[in-house]
Design a protein around this motif. Structure first.
Motif, PDB file in Angstrom:
ATOM      1  N   ALA A 162       0.737  -1.323   0.001  1.00  0.00           N
ATOM      2  CA  ALA A 162      -0.331   0.277  -0.039  1.00  0.00           C
ATOM      3  C   ALA A 162       0.860   1.482  -0.009  1.00  0.00           C
ATOM      4  O   ALA A 162       0.354   2.353  -0.240  1.00  0.00           O
ATOM      5  CB  ALA A 162      -0.815  -0.101   1.126  1.00  0.00           C
ATOM      6  N   GLU A 163       2.044   1.196   0.539  1.00  0.00           N
ATOM      7  CA  GLU A 163       2.886   2.559   0.358  1.00  0.00           C
ATOM      8  C   GLU A 163       3.522   2.669  -0.610  1.00  0.00           C
ATOM      9  O   GLU A 163       4.535   3.726  -0.680  1.00  0.00           O
ATOM     10  CB  GLU A 163       3.802   2.307   1.666  1.00  0.00           C
ATOM     11  CG  GLU A 163       3.020   2.039   2.976  1.00  0.00           C
ATOM     12  CD  GLU A 163       4.001   2.019   4.155  1.00  0.00           C
ATOM     13  OE1 GLU A 163       5.077   2.096   3.896  1.00  0.00           O
ATOM     14  OE2 GLU A 163       3.596   2.084   5.296  1.00  0.00           O
ATOM     15  N   ASN A 164       3.600   1.466  -1.654  1.00  0.00           N
ATOM     16  CA  ASN A 164       4.430   1.930  -2.940  1.00  0.00           C
ATOM     17  C   ASN A 164       3.542   2.702  -3.821  1.00  0.00           C
ATOM     18  O   ASN A 164       3.272   2.306  -4.886  1.00  0.00           O
ATOM     19  CB  ASN A 164       4.665   0.678  -3.268  1.00  0.00           C
ATOM     20  CG  ASN A 164       5.971  -0.135  -2.276  1.00  0.00           C
ATOM     21  OD1 ASN A 164       6.634   0.454  -1.709  1.00  0.00           O
ATOM     22  ND2 ASN A 164       5.615  -1.518  -2.594  1.00  0.00           N
ATOM     23  N   ALA A 165       3.300   4.125  -3.510  1.00  0.00           N
ATOM     24  CA  ALA A 165       2.420   4.927  -4.265  1.00  0.00           C
ATOM     25  C   ALA A 165       3.429   5.173  -5.451  1.00  0.00           C
ATOM     26  O   ALA A 165       4.409   5.980  -5.175  1.00  0.00           O
ATOM     27  CB  ALA A 165       1.776   5.991  -3.755  1.00  0.00           C
ATOM     28  N   ALA A 166       2.903   5.245  -6.868  1.00  0.00           N
ATOM     29  CA  ALA A 166       3.650   6.129  -7.723  1.00  0.00           C
ATOM     30  C   ALA A 166       2.744   6.359  -9.049  1.00  0.00           C
ATOM     31  O   ALA A 166       1.508   5.800  -8.910  1.00  0.00           O
ATOM     32  CB  ALA A 166       4.842   5.033  -8.331  1.00  0.00           C
ATOM     33  N   GLY A 167       3.101   6.882 -10.011  1.00  0.00           N
ATOM     34  CA  GLY A 167       2.277   7.123 -11.079  1.00  0.00           C
ATOM     35  C   GLY A 167       1.351   8.329 -10.919  1.00  0.00           C
ATOM     36  O   GLY A 167       1.564   9.184  -9.791  1.00  0.00           O
ATOM     37  N   THR A 168       0.550   8.731 -11.827  1.00  0.00           N
ATOM     38  CA  THR A 168      -0.446   9.635 -11.678  1.00  0.00           C
ATOM     39  C   THR A 168      -1.545   9.316 -11.330  1.00  0.00           C
ATOM     40  O   THR A 168      -2.218   8.290 -12.214  1.00  0.00           O
ATOM     41  CB  THR A 168      -0.325  10.575 -13.153  1.00  0.00           C
ATOM     42  OG1 THR A 168       1.287  11.007 -13.139  1.00  0.00           O
ATOM     43  CG2 THR A 168      -1.161  11.725 -12.966  1.00  0.00           C
ATOM     44  N   PHE A 169      -2.405   9.715 -10.388  1.00  0.00           N
ATOM     45  CA  PHE A 169      -3.832   9.484 -10.169  1.00  0.00           C
ATOM     46  C   PHE A 169      -4.852  10.632 -10.763  1.00  0.00           C
ATOM     47  O   PHE A 169      -4.602  12.065 -10.844  1.00  0.00           O
ATOM     48  CB  PHE A 169      -4.032   9.564  -8.732  1.00  0.00           C
ATOM     49  CG  PHE A 169      -3.305   8.395  -8.129  1.00  0.00           C
ATOM     50  CD1 PHE A 169      -4.200   7.118  -7.705  1.00  0.00           C
ATOM     51  CD2 PHE A 169      -2.269   8.325  -7.794  1.00  0.00           C
ATOM     52  CE1 PHE A 169      -3.806   6.017  -7.119  1.00  0.00           C
ATOM     53  CE2 PHE A 169      -1.621   7.241  -6.832  1.00  0.00           C
ATOM     54  CZ  PHE A 169      -2.629   6.225  -6.723  1.00  0.00           C
TER      55      PHE A 169
END
Length: 253
Positions: A162-169
């Motif tokens: 869950a903590e590996n947020a990457a990219g564009t939302f």
């Protein structure tokens, strides 16, 4: 029998990829989710999913990267019970799967024996004669099925990443999915677009996740949140012990 584990893991990874938000959700009224930023909608939906005790998932489509197109249709819970089936696609065969407590029932179809067990498959099929193969959850040969039937295994994949947020939302306009009003949240990652359709009411579960691009075109549908897994199991007349088909299980070290 690794197909179910692969398909269930793919469903979890797709969930991770789109619901790994930025964290730090701001408190909002429960009916105001559509006004939240995309990352916070993803956070709220992920947290709701991590709280479920049981669910039904259906993953289908082409996942790219030379993976076979398959469908998994499965109800599962945190006690390790499950019921459903896996279709390997394009005439490759399917397997009906039931796990209840310490017992596992498997019913491969003719295409499965023909394509997945080319040597000896016809013999196994004749021994079963349309019945289920029954074994113990402790049988190491059935471990992939046992692991895939455990909802905790699925949710751990979501939680651990869950903590590996990457990219564009980005957030889209409200859309109906199977009669449920949802707000779509799309995460662009590499050459793929992963979209979660989040229920705007109730606990804000993700009801559908799609993966498109880079050779993939797949979807995972979620439903039956906290509903019990079907309890029906095959009768003795409908089953054959796994040892009659695969021989005795090897001794565990």
């Amino acid at each position: 029998m690794t197909a179910q584990r692969i398909a269930t893991r793919v469903a979890a990874c797709a969930t991770v990829a789109v619901l790994a938000g930025a964290g730090g959700t701001v408190a909002q009224a429960e009916d105001d989710i559509e006004s939240l930023p995309a990352e916070q909608i993803a956070d709220r939906s992920r947290d709701a999913l991590l709280d479920v005790r049981s669910l039904h998932l259906r993953a289908r489509g082409d996942l790219g990267e030379n993976r076979s197109s398959m469908t998994v249709d499965l109800s599962l819970d945190r006690s390790g019970n499950c019921a459903g089936d896996v279709d390997l696609g394009k005439g490759k065969g399917s397997v009906e799967i039931i796990k209840r407590g310490d017992s596992v029932w498997l019913k491969p179809d003719s295409d499965f024996w023909k394509n997945q067990v080319p040597v000896g498959g016809s013999t196994f099929e004749s021994v079963l004669a349309g019945r289920y193969m029954k074994g113990s959850a402790s049988d190491t040969r059935l471990r992939p099925v046992v692991e895939a039937c455990d909802l905790d295994t699925f949710l751990e994949l979501v939680s651990d990443n869950a903590e590996n947020a990457a990219g564009t939302f980005t957030k889209g306009k409200a859309a109906s999915v199977d009669g449920v009003r949802t707000v779509p949240v799309t995460r662009t990652l590499g050459g793929q677009e992963l979209t979660a359709y989040v229920d705007t009411g109730g606990a804000h579960y993700p009801v559908r996740i799609t993966v498109k691009g880079d050779g993939a075109d797949a979807a995972v549908d979620f439903s039956g949140f906290d509903e019990p897994v079907p309890t029906a199991t095959p009768s003795k007349d409908e089953t054959v012990d796994v040892s009659a088909v695969l021989g005795r299980a090897p001794a565990q070290s």
